[in-house]
Motif scaffolding. Structure first.
Motif, PDB file in Angstrom:
ATOM      1  N   LEU A  20      38.294  62.901  17.600  1.00 47.10           N
ATOM      2  CA  LEU A  20      37.073  63.696  17.661  1.00 47.10           C
ATOM      3  C   LEU A  20      36.013  62.922  18.427  1.00 47.10           C
ATOM      4  O   LEU A  20      35.911  61.707  18.322  1.00 47.10           O
ATOM      5  CB  LEU A  20      36.579  64.032  16.256  1.00 47.10           C
ATOM      6  CG  LEU A  20      37.502  64.905  15.412  1.00 47.10           C
ATOM      7  CD1 LEU A  20      36.881  65.162  14.057  1.00 47.10           C
ATOM      8  CD2 LEU A  20      37.812  66.206  16.105  1.00 47.10           C
ATOM      9  N   GLU A  22      31.756  62.883  19.731  1.00 47.93           N
ATOM     10  CA  GLU A  22      30.436  63.185  19.181  1.00 47.93           C
ATOM     11  C   GLU A  22      29.454  63.431  20.316  1.00 47.93           C
ATOM     12  O   GLU A  22      29.524  62.767  21.346  1.00 47.93           O
ATOM     13  CB  GLU A  22      29.910  61.998  18.368  1.00 47.93           C
ATOM     14  CG  GLU A  22      30.766  61.591  17.208  1.00 47.93           C
ATOM     15  CD  GLU A  22      30.251  60.338  16.518  1.00 47.93           C
ATOM     16  OE1 GLU A  22      29.402  59.624  17.100  1.00 47.93           O
ATOM     17  OE2 GLU A  22      30.698  60.063  15.398  1.00 47.93           O
ATOM     18  N   CYS A  44      24.033  73.925  19.405  1.00 50.26           N
ATOM     19  CA  CYS A  44      24.952  73.290  18.446  1.00 50.26           C
ATOM     20  C   CYS A  44      25.184  74.113  17.190  1.00 50.26           C
ATOM     21  O   CYS A  44      25.832  73.643  16.252  1.00 50.26           O
ATOM     22  CB  CYS A  44      24.426  71.903  18.070  1.00 50.26           C
ATOM     23  SG  CYS A  44      24.368  70.759  19.461  1.00 50.26           S
ATOM     24  N   LYS A  67      26.573  66.659  16.831  1.00 49.24           N
ATOM     25  CA  LYS A  67      27.756  67.519  16.719  1.00 49.24           C
ATOM     26  C   LYS A  67      28.997  66.664  16.887  1.00 49.24           C
ATOM     27  O   LYS A  67      29.028  65.773  17.728  1.00 49.24           O
ATOM     28  CB  LYS A  67      27.719  68.621  17.790  1.00 49.24           C
ATOM     29  CG  LYS A  67      28.696  69.748  17.592  1.00 49.24           C
ATOM     30  CD  LYS A  67      28.215  70.688  16.507  1.00 49.24           C
ATOM     31  CE  LYS A  67      29.066  71.942  16.440  1.00 49.24           C
ATOM     32  NZ  LYS A  67      28.665  72.794  15.333  1.00 49.24           N
ATOM     33  N   THR A  68      30.010  66.934  16.089  1.00 48.13           N
ATOM     34  CA  THR A  68      31.289  66.245  16.167  1.00 48.13           C
ATOM     35  C   THR A  68      32.380  67.285  16.354  1.00 48.13           C
ATOM     36  O   THR A  68      32.329  68.359  15.744  1.00 48.13           O
ATOM     37  CB  THR A  68      31.554  65.456  14.862  1.00 48.13           C
ATOM     38  OG1 THR A  68      30.479  64.534  14.654  1.00 48.13           O
ATOM     39  CG2 THR A  68      32.858  64.695  14.933  1.00 48.13           C
ATOM     40  N   GLY A  69      33.343  66.976  17.209  1.00 49.18           N
ATOM     41  CA  GLY A  69      34.441  67.912  17.421  1.00 49.18           C
ATOM     42  C   GLY A  69      35.304  67.512  18.594  1.00 49.18           C
ATOM     43  O   GLY A  69      35.226  66.390  19.099  1.00 49.18           O
ATOM     44  N   GLU A  70      36.107  68.443  19.036  1.00 50.89           N
ATOM     45  CA  GLU A  70      36.979  68.208  20.179  1.00 50.89           C
ATOM     46  C   GLU A  70      36.158  68.278  21.465  1.00 50.89           C
ATOM     47  O   GLU A  70      35.194  69.049  21.575  1.00 50.89           O
ATOM     48  CB  GLU A  70      38.108  69.227  20.197  1.00 50.89           C
ATOM     49  CG  GLU A  70      39.045  69.078  19.014  1.00 50.89           C
ATOM     50  CD  GLU A  70      40.189  70.072  19.043  1.00 50.89           C
ATOM     51  OE1 GLU A  70      40.444  70.667  20.112  1.00 50.89           O
ATOM     52  OE2 GLU A  70      40.822  70.247  17.993  1.00 50.89           O
ATOM     53  N   ASP A  73      35.184  71.592  23.115  1.00 52.49           N
ATOM     54  CA  ASP A  73      34.126  72.352  22.439  1.00 52.49           C
ATOM     55  C   ASP A  73      32.753  71.716  22.689  1.00 52.49           C
ATOM     56  O   ASP A  73      31.745  72.413  22.821  1.00 52.49           O
ATOM     57  CB  ASP A  73      34.396  72.416  20.934  1.00 52.49           C
ATOM     58  CG  ASP A  73      33.291  73.131  20.175  1.00 52.49           C
ATOM     59  OD1 ASP A  73      32.927  74.269  20.563  1.00 52.49           O
ATOM     60  OD2 ASP A  73      32.766  72.556  19.205  1.00 52.49           O
TER      61      ASP A  73
END
Length: 91
Positions: A20, A22, A44, A67-70, A73
Motif C-alpha cells: 500500500l 500513501e 480523498c 490517504k492510504t491504498g493502492e 487509486d
C-alpha cells in the motif's frame, strides 16, 4: 514449525503482496484551512471531520498521510490535490 509461526509467516507474505502507498500532504504558507479541507473532502472522500483533523496535523506537524491504498487509486487523487495547489506526494 508451530502453528503460531506458520500464521506469522503467512501474514508476512500477505503484507509483501499488498504493498500500500500513501498520499502525504505537506504544509505550505499559501492555502487556507477551508481550501485544504474542501479539497480533501473532494479528492480523498474525507468527511469534514477527517479533513479538518488532517489540515490541523499538516499545519502543526508539517505533513500528514491523508490517504492510504493502492497506487492506481491514489494517483488520480494526488493529481487532484496538486491541481488544487496543494503540496502532496505518493510514497
Amino acid at each position: 514449525m508451530s502453528g503460531k509461526e506458520k500464521i506469522s509467516e503467512e501474514l508476512l507474505l500477505e503484507e509483501d503482496v499488498l504493498k500500500l502507498n500513501e498520499i502525504v500532504l505537506h504544509n505550505d504558507d499559501v492555502n487556507t484551512f477551508d481550501h485544504v479541507i474542501e479539497t480533501l473532502i473532494y479528492a480523498c472522500d474525507h468527511t469534514s471531520e477527517q479533513a479538518e483533523q488532517c489540515a490541523l496535523l499538516v499545519h502543526y506537524k508539517g505533513k500528514c498521510t491523508v490517504k492510504t491504498g493502492e497506487y492506481d487509486d491514489l494517483k488520480p487523487r494526488c493529481s487532484m490535490l496538486l491541481e488544487a495547489g496543494l503540496s502532496a506526494e505518493i510514497i
